[in-house]
Scaffold this active site. Structure first.
Site, mmCIF file in Angstrom:
data_model
loop_
_atom_site.group_PDB
_atom_site.id
_atom_site.type_symbol
_atom_site.label_atom_id
_atom_site.label_comp_id
_atom_site.label_asym_id
_atom_site.label_seq_id
_atom_site.Cartn_x
_atom_site.Cartn_y
_atom_site.Cartn_z
ATOM 1 N N GLN A 164 -23.177 6.597 78.487
ATOM 2 C CA GLN A 164 -22.872 7.831 79.213
ATOM 3 C C GLN A 164 -21.998 8.761 78.355
ATOM 4 O O GLN A 164 -21.260 8.291 77.483
ATOM 5 C CB GLN A 164 -22.122 7.532 80.526
ATOM 6 C CG GLN A 164 -23.009 7.061 81.663
ATOM 7 C CD GLN A 164 -23.212 5.550 81.663
ATOM 8 O OE1 GLN A 164 -22.328 4.771 81.249
ATOM 9 N NE2 GLN A 164 -24.380 5.124 82.112
ATOM 10 N N ASN B 261 -25.636 10.395 82.134
ATOM 11 C CA ASN B 261 -26.266 9.214 81.532
ATOM 12 C C ASN B 261 -26.810 9.563 80.148
ATOM 13 O O ASN B 261 -26.995 10.741 79.812
ATOM 14 C CB ASN B 261 -27.416 8.716 82.424
ATOM 15 C CG ASN B 261 -26.914 7.911 83.610
ATOM 16 O OD1 ASN B 261 -25.970 7.141 83.508
ATOM 17 N ND2 ASN B 261 -27.547 8.107 84.751
ATOM 18 N N CYS C 286 -18.711 6.881 87.657
ATOM 19 C CA CYS C 286 -18.803 5.890 86.574
ATOM 20 C C CYS C 286 -17.464 5.157 86.514
ATOM 21 O O CYS C 286 -16.438 5.775 86.198
ATOM 22 C CB CYS C 286 -19.100 6.584 85.250
ATOM 23 S SG CYS C 286 -19.209 5.449 83.849
ATOM 24 N N GLY C 287 -17.488 3.891 86.851
ATOM 25 C CA GLY C 287 -16.237 3.131 86.967
ATOM 26 C C GLY C 287 -15.607 2.839 85.613
ATOM 27 O O GLY C 287 -14.418 3.103 85.390
ATOM 28 N N ASN C 288 -16.398 2.315 84.670
ATOM 29 C CA ASN C 288 -15.851 2.046 83.338
ATOM 30 C C ASN C 288 -15.435 3.362 82.675
ATOM 31 O O ASN C 288 -14.422 3.428 81.970
ATOM 32 C CB ASN C 288 -16.898 1.340 82.461
ATOM 33 C CG ASN C 288 -17.142 -0.091 82.903
ATOM 34 O OD1 ASN C 288 -16.212 -0.796 83.275
ATOM 35 N ND2 ASN C 288 -18.389 -0.504 82.902
ATOM 36 N N ASN D 182 -22.383 6.688 93.690
ATOM 37 C CA ASN D 182 -23.703 6.597 93.057
ATOM 38 C C ASN D 182 -24.444 5.416 93.677
ATOM 39 O O ASN D 182 -23.846 4.505 94.207
ATOM 40 C CB ASN D 182 -23.585 6.466 91.537
ATOM 41 C CG ASN D 182 -22.789 5.231 91.109
ATOM 42 O OD1 ASN D 182 -22.064 4.626 91.895
ATOM 43 N ND2 ASN D 182 -22.933 4.845 89.858
ATOM 44 N N HIS E 245 -26.561 2.007 94.435
ATOM 45 C CA HIS E 245 -26.713 0.660 93.865
ATOM 46 C C HIS E 245 -27.503 -0.228 94.810
ATOM 47 O O HIS E 245 -27.407 -0.070 96.032
ATOM 48 C CB HIS E 245 -25.334 0.006 93.659
ATOM 49 C CG HIS E 245 -24.545 0.620 92.552
ATOM 50 N ND1 HIS E 245 -24.545 0.133 91.267
ATOM 51 C CD2 HIS E 245 -23.753 1.734 92.530
ATOM 52 C CE1 HIS E 245 -23.768 0.898 90.508
ATOM 53 N NE2 HIS E 245 -23.288 1.873 91.235
ATOM 54 N N GLU F 125 -28.846 -0.225 84.575
ATOM 55 C CA GLU F 125 -28.340 1.057 85.069
ATOM 56 C C GLU F 125 -29.419 2.151 85.089
ATOM 57 O O GLU F 125 -30.210 2.279 84.141
ATOM 58 C CB GLU F 125 -27.171 1.555 84.204
ATOM 59 C CG GLU F 125 -25.878 0.805 84.399
ATOM 60 C CD GLU F 125 -24.706 1.553 83.817
ATOM 61 O OE1 GLU F 125 -24.742 2.806 83.809
ATOM 62 O OE2 GLU F 125 -23.742 0.904 83.368
ATOM 63 N N ARG F 126 -29.385 2.939 86.150
ATOM 64 C CA ARG F 126 -30.207 4.149 86.223
ATOM 65 C C ARG F 126 -29.865 5.025 85.011
ATOM 66 O O ARG F 126 -28.702 5.235 84.721
ATOM 67 C CB ARG F 126 -29.876 4.902 87.509
ATOM 68 C CG ARG F 126 -30.542 6.227 87.686
ATOM 69 C CD ARG F 126 -30.171 6.893 88.985
ATOM 70 N NE ARG F 126 -28.742 7.207 89.059
ATOM 71 C CZ ARG F 126 -28.218 7.962 90.040
ATOM 72 N NH1 ARG F 126 -28.979 8.411 91.025
ATOM 73 N NH2 ARG F 126 -26.925 8.225 90.063
ATOM 74 N N CYS G 8 -20.885 -2.596 84.001
ATOM 75 C CA CYS G 8 -21.070 -1.445 84.889
ATOM 76 C C CYS G 8 -19.990 -1.524 85.954
ATOM 77 O O CYS G 8 -19.992 -2.462 86.767
ATOM 78 C CB CYS G 8 -22.457 -1.468 85.529
ATOM 79 S SG CYS G 8 -22.741 -0.102 86.688
ATOM 80 N N GLY G 9 -19.086 -0.560 85.960
ATOM 81 C CA GLY G 9 -17.946 -0.608 86.881
ATOM 82 C C GLY G 9 -18.352 -0.418 88.327
ATOM 83 O O GLY G 9 -17.968 -1.197 89.207
ATOM 84 N N THR G 10 -19.154 0.604 88.580
ATOM 85 C CA THR G 10 -19.582 0.829 89.972
ATOM 86 C C THR G 10 -20.524 -0.293 90.424
ATOM 87 O O THR G 10 -20.528 -0.667 91.597
ATOM 88 C CB THR G 10 -20.289 2.190 90.111
ATOM 89 O OG1 THR G 10 -21.303 2.325 89.093
ATOM 90 C CG2 THR G 10 -19.296 3.340 90.010
ATOM 91 N N GLY G 11 -21.273 -0.863 89.472
ATOM 92 C CA GLY G 11 -22.133 -2.004 89.814
ATOM 93 C C GLY G 11 -21.309 -3.224 90.175
ATOM 94 O O GLY G 11 -21.632 -3.962 91.117
HETATM 95 N N1 API Z 1 -25.854 4.735 85.454
HETATM 96 C C1 API Z 1 -24.988 5.135 86.577
HETATM 97 C C2 API Z 1 -23.762 5.936 86.048
HETATM 98 C C3 API Z 1 -22.833 5.095 85.174
HETATM 99 C C4 API Z 1 -22.260 3.932 85.933
HETATM 100 C C5 API Z 1 -21.629 2.822 85.092
HETATM 101 N N2 API Z 1 -21.626 3.006 83.662
HETATM 102 C C6 API Z 1 -20.233 2.480 85.604
HETATM 103 O O1 API Z 1 -19.382 1.999 84.822
HETATM 104 O O2 API Z 1 -20.021 2.643 86.838
HETATM 105 C C7 API Z 1 -25.798 6.013 87.552
HETATM 106 O O3 API Z 1 -26.826 6.553 87.134
HETATM 107 O O4 API Z 1 -25.365 6.130 88.712
#
Ligand code: API
Length: 275
Positions: free
Chosen positions: A46, A66, A75-77, A158, A160, A209-210, A218-221
């Site tokens: 990203q 992205n 984006c969490g990270n 976002n 998931h 990731e999308r 992936c932080g939000t994941g």
């Molecule tokens: N690919 C994610 C955005 C980045 C999330 C990820 N890198 C994180 O750390 O949360 C999306 O399209 O919603």
């Protein structure tokens, strides 16, 4: 335009960070995709753009794109790397930072040990926010390729989906992540977590990731997976997510409170590029 940037990562989820407070930044989505290209550009999962806030009570706005150039909500990270970046660049002198993103406001705290704790806001299970086509809030049965999946849907701002697997390290994430991320049930695509529940405080996790493919973290994941585990009483309210790039700690009260994520942020190098 000569563009100053800093390359960073959060557990191997890597970012190009651009300061649009101190320099004028005008990037098209196509230029962002060029910068994100790992062969013809700098390369990143990203790209993050740090801007002045639009509201006086906030310290910054931060926009997330992205590697394919698409702008996303959270984006969490990246939030942890953003916090380290603005402190190291002396754009702020406090350890607690309030920042706007496309979907929600975040509060970030830089701890004395260098770890960053992010108030990620509350999860949502409303299909409208996830822009899913289905009317059922949070559990779907989906067919992708030759397999059926039972997935939980969670928005951290976002979208998931989380699916349980027996051995995450051996799972064909590329094959099924590629199919699920663009499944017709998800109007704007979706991030896909493949989670192996080890015990009530530990989950081994891989995320497709999308807009980026499988990332090292992936932080939000991680937050969406922890929320799913806590909501189903598979885990307690504090979960360690073991990702390829390292471990994230996620806490959630299981009710309607915020999700808190704690982890590191690393600066790799700074540079400038003509684009
Ligand atoms: N690919 C994610 C955005 C980045 C999330 C990820 N890198 C994180 O750390 O949360 C999306 O399209 O919603």
């Amino acid at each position: 335009m000569l563009l100053k940037f800093t390359k960073m990562h959060g557990l191997g989820n890597d970012f190009i960070v651009v300061d649009a407070v101190s320099q004028r930044v005008r990037l098209t989505n196509q230029q962002i995709a060029q910068l994100g290209d790992r062969h013809f550009g700098i390369g990143c999962d990203q790209l993050l753009i740090v801007e002045a806030p639009t509201r006086p009570e906030m310290d910054f706005k931060y926009r997330i794109f992205n590697g394919d150039g698409s702008e996303v909500e959270h984006c969490g990270n990246g939030a942890r790397c953003f916090a380290k970046f603005v402190r190291d660049q002396r754009l702020i002198h406090r350890d607690t930072i309030h920042v706007e993103t496309k979907s929600r406001d975040l509060t970030l705290h830089i701890r004395d040990d260098g770890q960053i704790r992010v108030d990620m806001g509350a999860p949502s299970f409303e299909p409208t926010e996830l822009k899913f086509d289905r009317d059922k809030a949070d559990v779907y049965s989906l067919k992708a390729g030759d397999r059926h999946f039972k997935v939980s849907a969670v928005s951290m701002g976002n979208p998931h989906i989380v699916t349980r697997v027996s051995q995450a390290e051996r799972y064909p994430v590329e094959k099924y992540g590629r199919l699920l991320t663009k499944h017709r049930a998800f109007a704007e695509g979706v991030n896909v977590s493949f989670a192996e529940f080890v015990d009530r405080n530990t989950v081994r996790l891989r995320v497709y990731e999308r807009g980026a493919g499988e990332t090292l973290a992936c932080g939000t994941g991680a937050c969406a997976t922890a929320v799913t585990a806590i909501r189903n009483d598979w885990c307690d309210t504090k979960v360690n997510l073991l990702l390829k790039g390292g471990t994230l700690e996620v806490e959630w009260d299981g009710q309607d409170g915020s999700v808190f994520m704690t982890g590191p942020a690393t600066t790799v190098f700074s540079g400038q590029i003509r684009i």
